[in-house]
Design a protein around this motif. Structure first.
Motif, PDB file in Angstrom:
ATOM      1  N   HIS A 125      54.347 -64.580  13.162  1.00  0.00           N
ATOM      2  CA  HIS A 125      54.736 -63.492  14.053  1.00  0.00           C
ATOM      3  C   HIS A 125      54.369 -62.193  13.349  1.00  0.00           C
ATOM      4  O   HIS A 125      55.009 -61.800  12.374  1.00  0.00           O
ATOM      5  CB  HIS A 125      56.232 -63.533  14.355  1.00  0.00           C
ATOM      6  CG  HIS A 125      56.618 -64.632  15.291  1.00  0.00           C
ATOM      7  ND1 HIS A 125      57.913 -64.877  15.675  1.00  0.00           N
ATOM      8  CD2 HIS A 125      55.869 -65.572  15.906  1.00  0.00           C
ATOM      9  CE1 HIS A 125      57.952 -65.903  16.505  1.00  0.00           C
ATOM     10  NE2 HIS A 125      56.713 -66.348  16.655  1.00  0.00           N
ATOM     11  N   ILE A 126      53.323 -61.550  13.837  1.00  0.00           N
ATOM     12  CA  ILE A 126      52.780 -60.346  13.215  1.00  0.00           C
ATOM     13  C   ILE A 126      53.061 -59.165  14.129  1.00  0.00           C
ATOM     14  O   ILE A 126      52.796 -59.218  15.334  1.00  0.00           O
ATOM     15  CB  ILE A 126      51.266 -60.505  12.964  1.00  0.00           C
ATOM     16  CG1 ILE A 126      51.039 -61.649  11.971  1.00  0.00           C
ATOM     17  CG2 ILE A 126      50.641 -59.224  12.450  1.00  0.00           C
ATOM     18  CD1 ILE A 126      49.592 -61.964  11.726  1.00  0.00           C
ATOM     19  N   GLY A 127      53.592 -58.090  13.557  1.00  0.00           N
ATOM     20  CA  GLY A 127      53.976 -56.923  14.342  1.00  0.00           C
ATOM     21  C   GLY A 127      52.797 -56.076  14.785  1.00  0.00           C
ATOM     22  O   GLY A 127      51.633 -56.505  14.745  1.00  0.00           O
ATOM     23  N   ASN A 128      53.088 -54.854  15.187  1.00  0.00           N
ATOM     24  CA  ASN A 128      52.070 -53.923  15.649  1.00  0.00           C
ATOM     25  C   ASN A 128      51.464 -53.145  14.478  1.00  0.00           C
ATOM     26  O   ASN A 128      52.121 -52.909  13.463  1.00  0.00           O
ATOM     27  CB  ASN A 128      52.675 -52.923  16.635  1.00  0.00           C
ATOM     28  CG  ASN A 128      53.258 -53.602  17.856  1.00  0.00           C
ATOM     29  OD1 ASN A 128      52.702 -54.566  18.377  1.00  0.00           O
ATOM     30  ND2 ASN A 128      54.394 -53.108  18.312  1.00  0.00           N
ATOM     31  N   ASN A 129      50.201 -52.759  14.626  1.00  0.00           N
ATOM     32  CA  ASN A 129      49.516 -51.893  13.651  1.00  0.00           C
ATOM     33  C   ASN A 129      49.451 -52.504  12.250  1.00  0.00           C
ATOM     34  O   ASN A 129      49.453 -51.797  11.249  1.00  0.00           O
ATOM     35  CB  ASN A 129      50.208 -50.523  13.581  1.00  0.00           C
ATOM     36  CG  ASN A 129      50.233 -49.824  14.917  1.00  0.00           C
ATOM     37  OD1 ASN A 129      49.218 -49.336  15.404  1.00  0.00           O
ATOM     38  ND2 ASN A 129      51.402 -49.792  15.542  1.00  0.00           N
ATOM     39  N   VAL A 130      49.388 -53.805  12.177  1.00  0.00           N
ATOM     40  CA  VAL A 130      49.286 -54.513  10.896  1.00  0.00           C
ATOM     41  C   VAL A 130      47.819 -54.622  10.489  1.00  0.00           C
ATOM     42  O   VAL A 130      46.936 -54.811  11.340  1.00  0.00           O
ATOM     43  CB  VAL A 130      49.925 -55.907  10.993  1.00  0.00           C
ATOM     44  CG1 VAL A 130      49.606 -56.764   9.771  1.00  0.00           C
ATOM     45  CG2 VAL A 130      51.432 -55.781  11.174  1.00  0.00           C
ATOM     46  N   VAL A 131      47.545 -54.496   9.185  1.00  0.00           N
ATOM     47  CA  VAL A 131      46.205 -54.676   8.647  1.00  0.00           C
ATOM     48  C   VAL A 131      46.200 -55.908   7.738  1.00  0.00           C
ATOM     49  O   VAL A 131      46.983 -55.976   6.785  1.00  0.00           O
ATOM     50  CB  VAL A 131      45.736 -53.442   7.851  1.00  0.00           C
ATOM     51  CG1 VAL A 131      44.359 -53.694   7.235  1.00  0.00           C
ATOM     52  CG2 VAL A 131      45.709 -52.208   8.741  1.00  0.00           C
ATOM     53  N   LEU A 132      45.330 -56.859   8.036  1.00  0.00           N
ATOM     54  CA  LEU A 132      45.063 -57.987   7.142  1.00  0.00           C
ATOM     55  C   LEU A 132      43.651 -57.794   6.617  1.00  0.00           C
ATOM     56  O   LEU A 132      42.684 -57.851   7.377  1.00  0.00           O
ATOM     57  CB  LEU A 132      45.170 -59.325   7.876  1.00  0.00           C
ATOM     58  CG  LEU A 132      46.507 -59.655   8.543  1.00  0.00           C
ATOM     59  CD1 LEU A 132      46.433 -61.044   9.194  1.00  0.00           C
ATOM     60  CD2 LEU A 132      47.652 -59.590   7.555  1.00  0.00           C
ATOM     61  N   THR A 133      43.523 -57.559   5.304  1.00  0.00           N
ATOM     62  CA  THR A 133      42.224 -57.267   4.719  1.00  0.00           C
ATOM     63  C   THR A 133      41.444 -58.561   4.511  1.00  0.00           C
ATOM     64  O   THR A 133      41.970 -59.663   4.664  1.00  0.00           O
ATOM     65  CB  THR A 133      42.425 -56.487   3.406  1.00  0.00           C
ATOM     66  OG1 THR A 133      43.367 -55.430   3.652  1.00  0.00           O
ATOM     67  CG2 THR A 133      41.148 -55.836   2.932  1.00  0.00           C
TER      68      THR A 133
END
Length: 275
Positions: A125-133
């Protein structure tokens, strides 16, 4: 404006395509897929299973979304992947559907930036405006709060929680929950302070940051149990919404213990969630 589908793309009967969708060369869209208005699949993209892609999300070549979870217990149930609006999903990203044991749904919020080769596992469950590099790897059942950043090559253990606005450094191996606004660095990762750069970039006031820093020191450098220190921090700084968010996170029951600074003993770190 109707959807634009390249002649070499395969869109199975039953798929739902919104207005202005673009499906590029050699893409495959499964029968149970929904693509929101203005979504773009550039080329060689696979979207399968019960998967919903939000409006205006752009997916780059060789990404594979909605595949079955990498879980030996999975029985083929019609679980889901839901990706929000205005996301950017770069080359060769993989995102898997949920499992019945994990609630049946993997969810990615709006405006997320998922860089090349990152992996979003089942029941995340990933929220809003998340960055995964690039090449960030999330195990199953991971939860990530809004505006968090996970650095390149970082590995996140299953069931770990990463709080809002937290920062996980590149190549970190994260076994414990990372508090909101915290910064996790190392292998195995320890809490290395607050994500001050992120707080300033997001416009938090000087006063809010100073209060959060004082609360952090009292929470992790004081005497007594974590529970007792949390009560003391609440008494002194409970009026701060950021401090309240950290305390709520620490007090909530997760399957992994709370990550602590390296200066604290391994035994204390291992028991942090149950203090």
């Amino acid at each position: 404006m109707s959807a634009a589908i390249h002649p070499t793309a395969i869109v199975e009967d039953g798929a739902t395509l919104g207005e202005g969708v673009s499906v590029g060369p050699f893409c495959r869209v499964g029968a149970d897929v929904t693509l929101g208005d203005g979504a773009v699949l550039e080329s060689h993209v696979v979207v399968e299973g019960h998967t919903t892609i939000g409006a205006r999300t752009r997916i780059h070549p060789f990404a594979c979304l909605g595949g079955p979870p990498q879980d030996l217990k999975f029985d083929g149930s019609p679980t889901r992947l839901v990706v929000g609006a205005d996301c950017t999903i770069r080359e060769a990203v993989t995102m898997h559907r949920g499992t019945p044991q994990g609630g049946g749904e993997t969810r990615v919020g709006d405006r997320c930036f998922i860089l090349a080769y990152a992996h979003v596992a089942h029941d995340n469950h990933i929220g809003n405006n998340v960055v995964l590099t690039n090449t960030a790897m999330l195990g199953g059942h991971v939860t990530i709060g809004d505006f968090a950043i996970v650095g390149g090559g970082a590995g996140i253990h299953q069931f770990v929680r990463i709080g809002a606005y937290a920062f996980v450094g590149g190549l970190a191996a994260v076994e414990h929950d990372v508090i909101p606004y915290g910064m996790a660095i190392g292998n195995r990762a320890d809490l290395a302070g607050l994500n001050l750069v992120g707080l300033k970039r997001r416009g938090f006031s000087r006063e809010a940051i100073h209060t959060l820093r004082r609360a952090y020191r009292e929470l992790f450098e004081g005497e007594g149990t974590l529970a007792a220190r949390a009560d003391a921090v609440e008494a002194r700084h409970g009026e701060s919404p950021q401090v309240r968010e950290v305390l709520d996170f620490v007090r909530s029951a997760g399957k992994r213990s709370i990550m602590t600074p390296a200066a604290r003993s391994a035994a204390t770190a291992a028991s942090g969630a149950s203090d």
